[in-house]
Scaffold this motif. Structure first.
Motif, PDB file in Angstrom:
ATOM      1  N   GLN A 149       0.826  -1.207   0.000  1.00  0.00           N
ATOM      2  CA  GLN A 149       0.000   0.000   0.000  1.00  0.00           C
ATOM      3  C   GLN A 149       0.865   1.263   0.000  1.00  0.00           C
ATOM      4  OE1 GLN A 149      -2.044  -1.818   3.388  1.00  0.00           O
ATOM      5  NE2 GLN A 149      -3.960  -0.975   2.594  1.00  0.00           N
ATOM      6  N   ILE A 150       1.951   1.249   0.768  1.00  0.00           N
ATOM      7  CA  ILE A 150       2.861   2.397   0.815  1.00  0.00           C
ATOM      8  C   ILE A 150       3.418   2.681  -0.576  1.00  0.00           C
ATOM      9  CG2 ILE A 150       5.104   3.189   1.655  1.00  0.00           C
ATOM     10  CD1 ILE A 150       4.447   1.773   4.311  1.00  0.00           C
ATOM     11  N   ASN A 151       3.822   1.645  -1.291  1.00  0.00           N
ATOM     12  CA  ASN A 151       4.387   1.823  -2.626  1.00  0.00           C
ATOM     13  C   ASN A 151       3.326   2.250  -3.639  1.00  0.00           C
ATOM     14  OD1 ASN A 151       6.935   1.080  -1.702  1.00  0.00           O
ATOM     15  ND2 ASN A 151       6.604  -1.104  -2.144  1.00  0.00           N
ATOM     16  N   GLN A 152       2.129   1.653  -3.544  1.00  0.00           N
ATOM     17  CA  GLN A 152       1.067   1.981  -4.493  1.00  0.00           C
ATOM     18  C   GLN A 152       0.690   3.462  -4.396  1.00  0.00           C
ATOM     19  OE1 GLN A 152      -0.562   0.514  -6.935  1.00  0.00           O
ATOM     20  NE2 GLN A 152      -2.127   2.116  -7.210  1.00  0.00           N
ATOM     21  N   PHE A 153       0.572   3.974  -3.190  1.00  0.00           N
ATOM     22  CA  PHE A 153       0.124   5.357  -3.002  1.00  0.00           C
ATOM     23  C   PHE A 153       1.290   6.325  -2.762  1.00  0.00           C
ATOM     24  CE2 PHE A 153      -3.547   2.724  -2.097  1.00  0.00           C
ATOM     25  CZ  PHE A 153      -4.555   3.400  -2.771  1.00  0.00           C
ATOM     26  N   GLN A 154       2.512   5.818  -2.842  1.00  0.00           N
ATOM     27  CA  GLN A 154       3.731   6.620  -2.690  1.00  0.00           C
ATOM     28  C   GLN A 154       3.688   7.459  -1.395  1.00  0.00           C
ATOM     29  OE1 GLN A 154       5.026   8.632  -6.293  1.00  0.00           O
ATOM     30  NE2 GLN A 154       3.935   7.126  -7.584  1.00  0.00           N
ATOM     31  N   ASN A 200       6.695  17.289   9.934  1.00  0.00           N
ATOM     32  CA  ASN A 200       6.308  16.205  10.830  1.00  0.00           C
ATOM     33  C   ASN A 200       4.914  15.670  10.486  1.00  0.00           C
ATOM     34  OD1 ASN A 200       6.668  14.360  12.920  1.00  0.00           O
ATOM     35  ND2 ASN A 200       5.775  15.726  14.456  1.00  0.00           N
ATOM     36  N   ARG A 201       4.750  15.351   9.206  1.00  0.00           N
ATOM     37  CA  ARG A 201       3.462  14.837   8.714  1.00  0.00           C
ATOM     38  C   ARG A 201       3.689  13.637   7.791  1.00  0.00           C
ATOM     39  NH1 ARG A 201      -1.093  18.173   9.221  1.00  0.00           N
ATOM     40  NH2 ARG A 201      -0.626  20.179  10.248  1.00  0.00           N
ATOM     41  N   ILE A 202       2.741  12.696   7.849  1.00  0.00           N
ATOM     42  CA  ILE A 202       2.699  11.625   6.856  1.00  0.00           C
ATOM     43  C   ILE A 202       2.169  12.238   5.557  1.00  0.00           C
ATOM     44  CG2 ILE A 202       1.649   9.421   6.234  1.00  0.00           C
ATOM     45  CD1 ILE A 202       1.455   8.813   9.221  1.00  0.00           C
ATOM     46  N   MET A 203       2.857  11.997   4.468  1.00  0.00           N
ATOM     47  CA  MET A 203       2.553  12.689   3.213  1.00  0.00           C
ATOM     48  C   MET A 203       1.849  11.759   2.216  1.00  0.00           C
ATOM     49  SD  MET A 203       3.549  15.684   3.880  1.00  0.00           S
ATOM     50  CE  MET A 203       3.360  16.403   2.263  1.00  0.00           C
ATOM     51  N   PHE A 204       0.738  12.255   1.673  1.00  0.00           N
ATOM     52  CA  PHE A 204      -0.041  11.526   0.671  1.00  0.00           C
ATOM     53  C   PHE A 204      -0.022  12.337  -0.623  1.00  0.00           C
ATOM     54  CE2 PHE A 204      -1.831  10.656   4.849  1.00  0.00           C
ATOM     55  CZ  PHE A 204      -1.858   9.275   4.879  1.00  0.00           C
ATOM     56  N   PRO A 205       0.738  11.924  -1.625  1.00  0.00           N
ATOM     57  CA  PRO A 205       0.726  12.636  -2.906  1.00  0.00           C
ATOM     58  C   PRO A 205      -0.652  12.567  -3.567  1.00  0.00           C
ATOM     59  CG  PRO A 205       2.615  11.168  -2.760  1.00  0.00           C
ATOM     60  CD  PRO A 205       1.712  10.810  -1.627  1.00  0.00           C
ATOM     61  N   ILE A 206      -1.039  13.654  -4.206  1.00  0.00           N
ATOM     62  CA  ILE A 206      -2.302  13.730  -4.940  1.00  0.00           C
ATOM     63  C   ILE A 206      -1.955  13.807  -6.419  1.00  0.00           C
ATOM     64  CG2 ILE A 206      -4.398  15.083  -5.332  1.00  0.00           C
ATOM     65  CD1 ILE A 206      -4.011  16.117  -2.401  1.00  0.00           C
ATOM     66  N   ASN A 246      -7.050   9.581  -5.656  1.00  0.00           N
ATOM     67  CA  ASN A 246      -6.994   8.238  -6.254  1.00  0.00           C
ATOM     68  C   ASN A 246      -7.922   8.079  -7.451  1.00  0.00           C
ATOM     69  OD1 ASN A 246      -5.846   5.556  -6.209  1.00  0.00           O
ATOM     70  ND2 ASN A 246      -7.826   4.804  -5.503  1.00  0.00           N
ATOM     71  N   PHE A 247      -8.348   9.170  -8.071  1.00  0.00           N
ATOM     72  CA  PHE A 247      -9.353   9.068  -9.130  1.00  0.00           C
ATOM     73  C   PHE A 247      -8.843   8.297 -10.336  1.00  0.00           C
ATOM     74  CE2 PHE A 247     -11.345  10.799 -13.004  1.00  0.00           C
ATOM     75  CZ  PHE A 247     -12.635  10.368 -12.778  1.00  0.00           C
ATOM     76  N   THR A 248      -7.646   8.616 -10.812  1.00  0.00           N
ATOM     77  CA  THR A 248      -7.143   7.970 -12.031  1.00  0.00           C
ATOM     78  C   THR A 248      -7.071   6.459 -11.868  1.00  0.00           C
ATOM     79  OG1 THR A 248      -5.860   9.934 -12.602  1.00  0.00           O
ATOM     80  CG2 THR A 248      -5.236   7.874 -13.674  1.00  0.00           C
ATOM     81  N   SER A 249      -6.513   6.006 -10.762  1.00  0.00           N
ATOM     82  CA  SER A 249      -6.393   4.567 -10.517  1.00  0.00           C
ATOM     83  C   SER A 249      -7.756   3.927 -10.284  1.00  0.00           C
ATOM     84  CB  SER A 249      -5.479   4.330  -9.313  1.00  0.00           C
ATOM     85  OG  SER A 249      -5.391   2.962  -9.001  1.00  0.00           O
ATOM     86  N   ALA A 250      -8.619   4.620  -9.543  1.00  0.00           N
ATOM     87  CA  ALA A 250      -9.921   4.043  -9.191  1.00  0.00           C
ATOM     88  C   ALA A 250     -10.826   3.883 -10.397  1.00  0.00           C
ATOM     89  CB  ALA A 250     -10.601   4.911  -8.142  1.00  0.00           C
TER      90      ALA A 250
END
Length: 649
Positions: A149-154, A200-206, A246-250
């Motif tokens: 999951q970490i790799n899929q969502f970078q 100091n944040r977990i980062m979720f690329p969009i 996650n629109f493109t992948s979904a």
């Protein structure tokens, strides 16, 4: 947005073989000069889908769909026209056209911003696996997030240092101005040095088109942080209300699964669902769904499923989504709603009960119209006629806001039927010791018996002899014809029309169609109303009413009569109808009850009956043509007073 000329599109399609593009999504087998495969648009066992490279098109015999490589990507991958062309141009090595120097400068700037965001994403991803990111990794492991999951969502980690990403990107050749405009660093208003936005944040690329990183969402690890989640600001690349996480992948997963998109609240829900094998989930970025986001959803799914917590806040969010979506509904484009157990989001449910519980929730999703109806009848008091009228008016306003005419008509009809079923008046019957009873005299019984002797139960009271007037059908048809020839009368006497309880089933259907049509389009004139009614199941009743010789005698029913005269005639006809259909039955039931009190009561009932007969003489057919109904009403009141005076009722 860049305009694609016919020459550019021809050049693009000339550089690509349709079988190569389509063959990545459909397994094709050579058959003569064509390629054949199973339809991507429908379930089938024998190939009916063909691709012709020479002619540059595909054709699907099972669904009738036909087009080129651009329309194929639009249909199967739910891409917009621009996105499909952009993807194919990149594959073909064909630069996108730039129309003006301004467009060229804008495209160059967007490229620089995207490159900066992409470099930042790689930096954040690397930091997650270093000692600085240990706390972030522990948090993710505690939430059950795997390496896959970490790799899929970078997923990455933004260090707590003030200039960590800034110093890295500056060393990579990006300018401070680019980093500020990309939303990666903040420039204080006081002119002091810029610093990292995400610390100091977990980062979720969009991700945006072509899987480019366009922005970030950051989840704070410090419980005292001012904002738990922080998104990138609005930039030339990123407009929060136009993007779904996650629109493109979904949408690709939804197309492959032939299942609708799911919409949940946040990043972690999407990631958890993906890990459980449900890879078609998206999330808005911390706000309620916008019009642009709904358009994105409908591009990928006809009826996406919105998942909400079953608590008060979740239900409130669902109701807001209903209001946002209703004006935008199109034929075949709507929403479904899935409500999770109280206090749980998809991530919670998956960890506590597994994917089967989540699938159960999705299988019980409810259409938008059901959620709308439930909201309207459960969030307000409906005990009085005035409150029910307010509900009807409010629903009519909601329906009027629907832009598409066909959907507006369908909702008007559906809600009208639900209102009729919800508030259908109970049968007018007398209750005695928990049993429904109506008294009717037995003509074979002898007078002078004991109280109650000589009477039997019956389903309906016997008609009172001696009363003359128009038939039931004519009375009811008179009221309807007034509305059909003069729709404005419905607005003037809305409560009267919506409260009509007609006996004739055909006229009842015609009334429902009339009220539905006028509710949807209050400006509808007589000609438009008749045209609409002629296309409904009430067409035969309409024809009978319009051609009835008895109805045509009345001036107030003619199409050319002034509305004030129509109103006067309608009011008189309504009064007479109510007397004949309602008041007379109430008097009969009162008299029947009096009979049970003994022989003295018999005399009073007989007198009351004679009063009714005498007062009703002359109330014939002409009473519906503007004649006064005051005599009938006065007679009823006098009868009521007589009964009350003699028996204290």
């Amino acid at each position: 947005m860049v305009r694609f000329t016919p020459d550019f599109l021809d050049e693009l399609k000339a550089r690509l073989r349709p079988s190569d593009v389509i063959g990545r999504y459909v397994k094709l087998k050579k058959q003569g000069n064509e390629w054949a495969g199973l339809s991507p648009f429908s379930q089938e066992k024998s190939p009916s889908f063909f691709v012709n490279d020479q002619k540059g098109f595909y054709h699907c015999f099972s669904s009738g769909k036909h087009g080129d490589v651009i329309s194929f990507l639009q249909e199967t991958q739910r891409l917009s026209f621009y996105e499909a062309v952009e993807q194919l141009a990149e594959e073909a090595g064909l630069p996108l056209p730039v129309e003006t120097p301004v467009e060229a400068a804008r495209a160059e700037k967007a490229k620089g911003l995207a490159e900066a965001c992409g470099a930042a994403a790689k930096f954040y991803a690397s930091m997650l696996h270093r000692s600085d990111g240990r706390g972030a990794m522990e948090y993710l492991r505690g939430r059950g997030v795997t390496d896959e999951q970490i790799n899929q969502f970078q997923i990455g980690y933004g260090p707590s240092g003030r200039n960590a990403v800034k110093d890295y990107l500056i060393n990579q050749g990006f300018t401070d101005e680019i980093l500020i405009e990309a939303g990666l660093v903040i420039k204080p208003d006081d002119g002091s040095a810029s610093f990292d936005r995400f610390r100091n944040r977990i980062m979720f690329p969009i991700f945006g088109a072509r899987d480019r990183v366009i922005a970030f969402g950051g989840r704070a690890l410090d419980p005292n942080a001012r904002a738990k989640y922080l998104n990138s600001p609005e930039t030339p690349l990123f407009h929060k209300g136009s993007v779904l996480y996650n629109f493109t992948s979904a949408r690709m997963a939804a197309a492959e699964d032939k299942a609708p998109l799911m919409v949940c609240e946040g990043y972690m829900d999407v990631i958890a669902l993906w890990g459980a094998g449900i890879k078609r989930a998206v999330a808005p970025l911390g706000t309620a769904l916008t019009e642009d986001q709904l358009a994105l959803l409908w591009r990928a799914s006809d009826e996406p499923v919105l998942c909400f917590d079953g608590d008060k806040a979740g239900i409130g969010a669902a109701y807001r989504s209903v209001d946002r979506a209703m004006p935008l509904l199109k034929p075949g484009k709507s929403l479904s709603f899935a409500f999770l157990p109280h206090g749980q989001d998809p991530d919670d449910l998956l960890r506590s009960e597994g994917v089967s519980a989540m699938n159960d929730v999705l299988e019980t999703s409810r259409p938008l119209v059901d959620v709308l109806w439930e909201r309207e009848i459960t969030t307000r008091s409906l005990e009085t006629p005035e409150r029910r009228a307010a509900l009807r008016s409010h629903l009519r306003d909601l329906v009027k806001a629907i832009t598409d005419k066909d959907v507006r008509n369908a909702y008007g009809e559906e809600l009208s039927q639900r209102l009729s079923a919800q508030f259908k008046p109970p049968p007018r019957e007398r209750y005695d010791h928990g049993e429904r009873k109506q008294w009717k005299p037995n003509p074979q019984a002898k007078r002078g018996g004991k109280p109650g002797q000589g009477f039997r139960f019956a389903a309906e009271p016997r008609p009172t002899p001696g009363l003359k007037g128009p038939s039931q059908w004519v009375r009811e048809a008179t009221l309807l014809l007034a509305a059909i020839n003069h729709p404005a009368i419905v607005e003037r006497h809305e409560n009267a029309f919506f409260g009509l309880d007609l006996v004739d089933s055909d006229l009842k259907l015609l009334l429902a169609e009339v009220l539905t049509a006028i509710s949807i389009d209050p400006a509808l004139d007589s000609g438009g109303l008749k045209s609409h009614l002629s296309q409904t199941g009430a067409a035969r009743s309409l024809e009978r009413i319009l051609n009835d010789s008895q109805l045509s005698k009345h001036k107030f029913l003619r199409p050319d009569t002034e509305i004030d005269e129509v109103e006067q005639g309608f009011m008189n006809a309504l009064a007479h109808h109510l007397f004949e259909s309602t008041h007379k039955q109430e008097v009969a039931r009162s008299a029947s009850q009096i009979f049970t009190d003994g022989d003295d009561a018999w005399k009073a009932a007989t007198a009351a009956r004679e009063e009714l007969i005498n007062s009703s003489k002359g109330a014939g057919d002409d009473s519906t043509d503007g004649g006064s109904s005051g005599g009938l009403v006065d007679a009823l009141e006098r009868m009521k007073q007589t009964v009350e005076k003699k028996f204290g009722r």
